[in-house]
Design a protein around this motif. Sequence first.
Motif, PDB file in Angstrom:
ATOM      1  N   PHE A 210       0.830  -1.271  -0.130  1.00 59.15           N
ATOM      2  CA  PHE A 210      -0.071   0.069   0.073  1.00 59.15           C
ATOM      3  C   PHE A 210       0.952   1.084   0.052  1.00 59.15           C
ATOM      4  CE2 PHE A 210      -2.790   3.091   1.982  1.00 59.15           C
ATOM      5  CZ  PHE A 210      -3.931   2.996   1.216  1.00 59.15           C
ATOM      6  N   SER A 211       0.858   2.079  -0.725  1.00 61.43           N
ATOM      7  CA  SER A 211       1.393   3.230  -0.886  1.00 61.43           C
ATOM      8  C   SER A 211       0.680   4.607  -1.292  1.00 61.43           C
ATOM      9  CB  SER A 211       2.693   3.187  -1.968  1.00 61.43           C
ATOM     10  OG  SER A 211       2.085   2.982  -3.155  1.00 61.43           O
ATOM     11  N   GLN A 212       1.117   5.761  -1.100  1.00 65.48           N
ATOM     12  CA  GLN A 212       0.305   6.929  -1.529  1.00 65.48           C
ATOM     13  C   GLN A 212       0.885   7.405  -2.996  1.00 65.48           C
ATOM     14  OE1 GLN A 212       1.402  10.211   1.112  1.00 65.48           O
ATOM     15  NE2 GLN A 212      -0.639  11.051   1.085  1.00 65.48           N
ATOM     16  N   ALA A 213      -0.384   7.732  -3.787  1.00 65.76           N
ATOM     17  CA  ALA A 213      -0.076   8.109  -4.929  1.00 65.76           C
ATOM     18  C   ALA A 213      -0.800   9.563  -5.176  1.00 65.76           C
ATOM     19  CB  ALA A 213      -0.798   7.134  -5.880  1.00 65.76           C
ATOM     20  N   ASN A 384       2.581   7.397   4.529  1.00 66.13           N
ATOM     21  CA  ASN A 384       2.044   8.600   5.056  1.00 66.13           C
ATOM     22  C   ASN A 384       3.020   9.412   5.770  1.00 66.13           C
ATOM     23  OD1 ASN A 384       0.813  11.079   5.392  1.00 66.13           O
ATOM     24  ND2 ASN A 384      -0.911  10.214   6.482  1.00 66.13           N
ATOM     25  N   ASP A 385       3.984  10.281   4.889  1.00 69.80           N
ATOM     26  CA  ASP A 385       5.134  10.887   5.593  1.00 69.80           C
ATOM     27  C   ASP A 385       4.572  11.891   6.649  1.00 69.80           C
ATOM     28  OD1 ASP A 385       6.750   9.378   4.290  1.00 69.80           O
ATOM     29  OD2 ASP A 385       6.918  10.815   2.590  1.00 69.80           O
ATOM     30  N   SER A 386       3.243  12.397   6.432  1.00 71.44           N
ATOM     31  CA  SER A 386       2.885  13.236   7.317  1.00 71.44           C
ATOM     32  C   SER A 386       2.101  12.805   8.792  1.00 71.44           C
ATOM     33  CB  SER A 386       2.127  14.410   6.666  1.00 71.44           C
ATOM     34  OG  SER A 386       0.735  13.724   6.029  1.00 71.44           O
ATOM     35  N   ALA A 387       2.118  11.391   8.749  1.00 74.33           N
ATOM     36  CA  ALA A 387       1.378  11.003   9.915  1.00 74.33           C
ATOM     37  C   ALA A 387       2.065  11.003  11.043  1.00 74.33           C
ATOM     38  CB  ALA A 387       1.214   9.208   9.662  1.00 74.33           C
ATOM     39  N   PRO A 388       1.500  11.317  12.252  1.00 78.84           N
ATOM     40  CA  PRO A 388       2.219  11.487  13.513  1.00 78.84           C
ATOM     41  C   PRO A 388       2.986  10.202  13.966  1.00 78.84           C
ATOM     42  CG  PRO A 388      -0.159  10.908  13.859  1.00 78.84           C
ATOM     43  CD  PRO A 388      -0.143  11.060  12.558  1.00 78.84           C
ATOM     44  N   TRP A 389       3.845  10.455  14.723  1.00 79.12           N
ATOM     45  CA  TRP A 389       4.976   9.433  15.384  1.00 79.12           C
ATOM     46  C   TRP A 389       4.317   9.054  16.806  1.00 79.12           C
ATOM     47  CZ3 TRP A 389       8.472   6.985  12.627  1.00 79.12           C
ATOM     48  CH2 TRP A 389       9.284   7.698  11.863  1.00 79.12           C
TER      49      TRP A 389
END
Length: 484
Positions: A210-213, A384-389
């Motif tokens: 699964f990846s972001q497009a 999702n690179d903007s997801a929280p840690w």
Amino acid sequence: MKILQIYSFLLVLDCAGSAPPVLTGPGSAPMGSKARLLCTAAASPAPVTYQLMMSRRVVATVTRHQENLTAEFVITVTKEGSYHCTVTAGKNTTTSNSIRLQVMRTRLTSDPNPPVLYEGSRLLLSCEAPVESGLSYTWYFNRSVVTPQTAPPLRPVGGRLVVERVTEQHAGRYSCVITARRTNNRTFSSRELTVVVKAFLSQPRISFSFSQAAGGYEGAVTCWTSTGSPPASFSLSLDGEEVASHNATASMTVTFPVAMEPAQDMGAARCRVKTDVQDLWSETQPLVVVPVGGHVELEVEYLYGADSKMAAAQLHCRPSRGTFPSFSWLLNGAGLPADLLPAPPLHDAAPRYGLVDGGRSLVLTGVAPGGGGSYRCRVRDSFNDSAPWFESPAVLVRLTAAALTTIEIISISFCCFLLLVLVAGGVFVMLRLGDRRRATSRRASTTHSGPRLPAALPSLTAQRTRAGVGYDAHRQTLQLIPVQ
């Protein structure tokens, strides 16, 4: 003088009106052998020119200056073709019948034909000669002479080569050469025959990514088999309905794009692989992307060598949920590089770090007195690179080259010994109880007429006991490895 001219004119008319020449000879001959063809014509005044033709090409020419009705042609057989002869007497040329000369080659045949078969099948190769006696055979595999040292083992017997159970190693190019001793050791070579050995399919496996497009997300389902030979037909089913298919001719790995969204159930996927002899399905793979969340645990495992000295420490980061997590590691509040080497050597002079299991675990080697520090791990969705840690609590890792103390070794050994005694005692008690039950059952059968106890009960108890012993022994072995 006039009478002689009239006679010659009548002779030419007789020749022109006579039957055409006749070409005789064999219809077939071995490759490289000599073939004899005879061209016979009606009586003609000398000189007479005989020509042997193959299609429109002159093969040989014979001129007779004396009266001779037959010309002999001896040719070397190199290829098949249609032959005829022409006879020229003066200005008159006649053409004979045609003979098609076939080349007798050494034939290499296979059973099955064509030689395409699966592992474990029987292969028979036969080398058929154009002559019938005084023959010796030489076999070739991948253009090398077959000998007792050939790998895989091949055992030809005369003009036959049999492999009872073929493997993929038997695939390749085969040929044979026949030597005829009665014809001055003339050799006859066969054409090459390519044997194809296919591997059976293993059960197909399935996974998804699964990846972001651009403008959303995209998913992909990958189907593959660890063994098997193409061609094969791959198909993807969602909730029992086929949605995509692909014919694989080279690679046995196929990827199908699918529409997916986070935190949504997109159905149950299965892969199907079909060949001409097999039809297999994979396990069911739910297509659900669970976002990373909840709490994150960090566990530390110390690894000791045979000398009881610490060799490494391994940290395991475990989020409570998340299908596609991305991991980040921190030492004393500073982030470790994301491109760490995978699995460093256990005995290294300098402290080193390495990631294993997709970054879930961090391996620390090169221990030294006073080494270590405060470690934490962070987790978020990889797509999702903007997801929280989500961060774990800090764990203090102590790296020291000191060996286990004598008290620690004695304690561990005593605990293992005590566990072994308890297991052995339990087995002994269970066996004694089983013996008493069997004795009671035999006494009851002699004094009562009621139904007997099932004979299988004691054996079931013994099986449970053995399984328990095996399980405890396995646990005992595992407990000796990690030390906190």
